[in-house]
Scaffold this motif. Structure first.
Motif, mmCIF file in Angstrom:
data_model
loop_
_atom_site.group_PDB
_atom_site.id
_atom_site.type_symbol
_atom_site.label_atom_id
_atom_site.label_comp_id
_atom_site.label_asym_id
_atom_site.label_seq_id
_atom_site.Cartn_x
_atom_site.Cartn_y
_atom_site.Cartn_z
ATOM 1 N N ALA A 1 1.072 -1.768 -0.536
ATOM 2 C CA ALA A 1 0.222 0.320 -0.078
ATOM 3 C C ALA A 1 1.006 0.783 -0.584
ATOM 4 O O ALA A 1 0.590 2.167 -0.454
ATOM 5 N N THR A 2 2.223 0.621 0.471
ATOM 6 C CA THR A 2 2.930 2.565 0.756
ATOM 7 C C THR A 2 3.428 2.340 -0.788
ATOM 8 O O THR A 2 4.505 3.579 -1.365
ATOM 9 N N LEU A 3 3.853 1.284 -1.574
ATOM 10 C CA LEU A 3 4.712 1.438 -3.102
ATOM 11 C C LEU A 3 4.189 3.119 -3.440
ATOM 12 O O LEU A 3 4.670 3.601 -4.157
ATOM 13 N N PRO A 4 2.756 3.159 -3.767
ATOM 14 C CA PRO A 4 2.784 4.186 -5.092
ATOM 15 C C PRO A 4 3.051 5.562 -4.594
ATOM 16 O O PRO A 4 3.108 5.679 -5.104
ATOM 17 N N VAL A 5 2.791 5.379 -2.871
ATOM 18 C CA VAL A 5 3.505 6.723 -2.497
ATOM 19 C C VAL A 5 5.099 6.841 -3.176
ATOM 20 O O VAL A 5 4.935 8.321 -2.662
ATOM 21 N N LEU A 6 5.609 6.140 -2.346
ATOM 22 C CA LEU A 6 7.075 6.373 -2.448
ATOM 23 C C LEU A 6 7.632 6.791 -3.798
ATOM 24 O O LEU A 6 8.541 7.225 -3.851
ATOM 25 N N ILE A 7 6.729 5.235 -4.851
ATOM 26 C CA ILE A 7 7.322 5.735 -6.406
ATOM 27 C C ILE A 7 7.023 7.401 -6.679
ATOM 28 O O ILE A 7 8.192 7.909 -7.128
ATOM 29 N N GLU A 8 6.310 7.952 -6.212
ATOM 30 C CA GLU A 8 5.467 9.246 -6.829
ATOM 31 C C GLU A 8 7.255 10.061 -5.353
ATOM 32 O O GLU A 8 8.095 10.627 -6.228
ATOM 33 N N ALA A 9 7.455 9.283 -4.470
ATOM 34 C CA ALA A 9 7.938 10.648 -3.057
ATOM 35 C C ALA A 9 9.415 10.464 -4.403
ATOM 36 O O ALA A 9 10.074 10.786 -4.616
ATOM 37 N N VAL A 10 9.490 8.914 -5.193
ATOM 38 C CA VAL A 10 10.794 9.299 -5.323
ATOM 39 C C VAL A 10 10.918 9.803 -7.046
ATOM 40 O O VAL A 10 12.106 11.205 -7.166
ATOM 41 N N LYS A 11 9.877 10.084 -7.314
ATOM 42 C CA LYS A 11 10.285 10.442 -9.444
ATOM 43 C C LYS A 11 9.682 12.413 -8.489
ATOM 44 O O LYS A 11 10.820 13.045 -9.322
ATOM 45 N N ARG A 12 9.313 12.807 -7.675
ATOM 46 C CA ARG A 12 9.278 13.878 -7.583
ATOM 47 C C ARG A 12 10.828 14.568 -7.199
ATOM 48 O O ARG A 12 11.159 15.268 -6.713
#
Lengths: 587, 104
Positions: free
Chosen positions: A345-356
């Motif tokens: 459940a945390t992966l989508p927000v982690l991916i977004e944070a990495v991309k930012r």
């Protein structure tokens, strides 16, 4: 004269069935028992033996392990019915495995709570004050409802709790008297609505910090334990890894990452960990074991294998729910950032944070890193193939040959490999192309042996409606716990290819006793006493045949293997289970 | 101490190697359990054959392993027996090249 009421067309068990039907169970796995005879009868008559359908099991451990295997394919629990006493006693190890493996299993126990309603000495022997007490240390929740409305509420609540990460087994005790008696007039028969809890996502500040460390790292590693709960988890992990061009080590407790993905560094895991400056653990059970070398000699020695200053981070729902008594929580590992949340459940927000946080500079560095990792992956893959050639013509058959022959015949099918691969030296992942969620489901969880055979049947039951070819490499020691599961597979026409990894022993224990004999400096030629299953040898083909299953073997000449596998697969494709007994090298 | 080891080695080397006896010993004392019946290796122990490490290195490792392998003192397996085990490992032929099933 007072006329005794002898029948009822509204037993409490019918309402219980309504409740259980509302939870959409496909099957109930059970060994029949009198304390839940009313529920049993309601399943087959009132419920029409559909959703749930009664699956006849020969042992409660088999029933529970079937539910364990099923849940890992289907992503939802099966029902298990058992006596609150002797049935639960049988089921308990399998419940423990599911608990350790973070898998939901939904157990309903029969029990006669009211002492004045027990009709025989057997009823007394099968009754208990607090049925779930025996397993309370390794389930997530239980209740013993006193009325039908209470049953409805607790049943829905139990489902919701089992399906909130970390997933775990739950137990509901169904009082026999409430099951069997007519529904009292005026009972409120409302069934609460089930709303599954959204899984816990990591704290946004902590996730941003994890992303910062990952983006800045020179040689990050992702360790994936039970990270991918669903097909989405697998895709998300690939996206995170590709965005960062980071090494991934799949600890193989779930199908976390494609085996032939160039970023997959599992085959050179230790080298990758030793070299890492940032390590992110996703639902890793034994983080300590992954980053330490633990000596096996008499003197206890352990040392970190990570490089000094390496930053360790973890995301796990394991931090949200822990019990004290059973020690499956493993040795305490110090980390630099701990996020108590469900990894998937945390992966989508982690991916977004990495991309930012990505910059062009970092992207260029990532590309170089990715190319190096791809080359290492290729090298490891070639080494695996070269290693598999040794003992190619040996008899007993090498586990590498077994897996290579099997791969040749399933690679163009829609296959699902449902057994633990550690016992065959990890050859499936080293040689095959694992890419889909159902290509692998991990292992026992608690290493409770006896899981393999029934969990494979449960997984095959889930795979049946999807038309998948389910493959189980079955250890002989595990098979011997409760072979009745073969009958269950045959009876219910569950298509499953069982291939015996028949090394004629509890081989792990042969080695353990060997180590003791060596350390105690005596009798190194006696480790086979008490650990082998070879005098007389078991004929697994006949065992299968005796239960109405296609059986062939023992195959000990590698030249005969391909044809035997082909015949087995033909049977399975016709919709039935098959057993090919292969006499194998130890590991 | 070093002298003693040297004498043991010389003694061991003087023993005429017997690969058939080595094959039997390799099984009875349990090497096969972790290294596979023809030394192919696996998850429980590395590959030993073909082309085993030199005899001296094999003896040294068996007597004082550093990792997960249990130690074998000379009371359990004599140096002469290790010569035979080494001869067995050395007698194992290399695998065929280009096995089609391993290119899929």
């Amino acid at each position: 004269m007072k006329v005794e009421v002898q029948t009822t067309d509204r037993p409490g068990s019918d309402f219980m069935m309504d409740v259980l039907k509302s939870l959409d169970f496909e099957y109930v796995c059970s060994n029949p028992g009198s304390s839940f005879r009313a529920l049993h009868e309601s399943v087959i008559n009132y419920g029409g033996n559909r959703s749930p359908e009664f699956i006849t099991c020969c042992h409660e451990e088999s029933a529970t392990a079937m539910a364990h295997g099923y849940a890992k394919i289907e992503g939802k629990p099966l029902l298990v019915f058992a006596h609150g006493t002797v049935g639960l006693q049988h089921a308990s190890m399998a419940i423990y495995n599911a608990y350790c493996d973070r898998v939901p299993v939904y157990v309903v126990l029969g029990n006669i709570m009211d002492a004045t309603r027990r009709r025989s000495f057997v009823d007394w022997a099968h009754s208990v004050q607090d049925a779930a007490a025996m397993v309370r240390e390794y389930i997530k929740w239980d209740d013993a409802p006193l009325s039908l409305p209470h049953f409805a509420e607790s049943a829905v609540r139990a489902y919701k709790i089992a399906m909130t990460p970390p997933f775990m087994p739950v137990v509901i005790v169904a009082d026999a008297d409430t099951q069997e008696s007519p529904i009292p007039d005026g009972t409120d028969l409302r069934i609460p609505k089930l709303t599954l809890t959204a899984p816990p996502q990591g704290d946004s500040g902590a996730v941003a910090e994890a992303a910062r460390l990952l983006v800045a790292a020179e040689s990050p590693v992702i360790l994936a334990g039970r990270a991918a709960r669903t097909p989405a988890g697998l895709k998300l992990l690939v996206e995170l890894a590709e965005t960062l061009q980071t090494a991934v080590i799949d600890l193989r407790q779930r199908m976390n990452f494609p085996s032939r993905h160039p970023l997959n560094q599992t085959m050179r895991g230790r080298a990758a960990i030793t070299n890492a400056d940032v390590i992110l653990g996703l639902e890793v059970e034994d983080f300590y074991g992954a980053v330490h070398s633990i000596g096996q000699q008499i003197e206890y020695r352990t040392r970190p294998i990570t490089r000094p200053g390496a930053k360790l981070m973890s995301i796990t729902a394991g931090d949200l729910f822990l019990r004290s008594n059973y020690q499956d929580f493993q040795r305490f590992q110090e980390v630099d950032l701990a996020i108590a949340a469900d990894a998937e459940a945390t992966l989508p927000v982690l991916i977004e944070a990495v991309k930012r946080q990505l910059t062009d500079d970092r992207k260029r560095a990532f590309q170089d890193r990715g190319a190096k990792l791809a080359a290492s992956h290729q090298e490891a893959q070639e080494k695996a193939r070269a290693d598999a050639a040794y003992a190619w013509d040996a008899s007993p058959i090498s586990t590498a040959r077994l897996c290579a022959e099997l791969w040749a015949q399933i690679k163009n099918e829609d296959w699902s490999f449902v057994s633990e691969s550690a016992f065959v030296s990890g050859w499936p992942q080293r040689l095959w192309d694992f890419s889909k969620h159902y290509h692998h489901i991990g292992g026992q969880g608690g290493y409770g042996i006896g899981y393999g055979a029934p969990a494979a049947v449960g997984a095959a039951l889930a795979n049946r409606k999807h038309g998948r070819l389910t493959v189980n490499i079955q250890c002989d020691g595990d098979m011997m716990y409760a072979p009745g599961i073969l009958w269950t597979a045959a009876h219910h026409r569950i298509p499953l290819l069982n291939i015996m990894h028949n090394n004629r022993g509890y081989h792990q224990e042969v080695m353990q006793v060997q180590i003791m004999a060596n350390q105690h400096n005596r009798g190194v030629d006696r480790a086979r006493i008490g650990t082998t299953i070879d005098d007389p040898p078991v004929d697994y083909a006949k065992l299968a045949q005796s239960m109405g299953m296609y059986g062939e073997g023992p195959v000990s000449d590698p030249k005969d293997l391909a044809a035997a596998l082909r015949r087995g697969i033909e049977v399975v494709k016709r919709g039935e289970p098959a057993m090919i007994d292969v006499v194998t090298q130890p590991r | 101490m070093h002298k003693l080891i040297l004498i043991l080695f010389v003694g061991a080397l003087l023993h005429a190697e017997d690969a058939d006896n080595g094959k039997k010993l390799y099984t009875t004392v349990g090497c096969y359990e972790c290294h596979g019946r023809v030394g192919q290796g696996g998850s429980a122990g590395p590959r030993l054959a073909p082309r085993p490490v030199p005899l001296q290195a094999l003896v040294a490792y068996v007597r004082h392993p550093s990792g997960a392998m249990p130690p074998y003192t000379s009371k359990l397996v004599t140096d002469a027996q290790l010569v035979d085990i080494h001869a067995f490992l050395a007698s194992i032929p290399p695998p065929a090249k280009d096995i089609p099933l391993l290119n899929q």
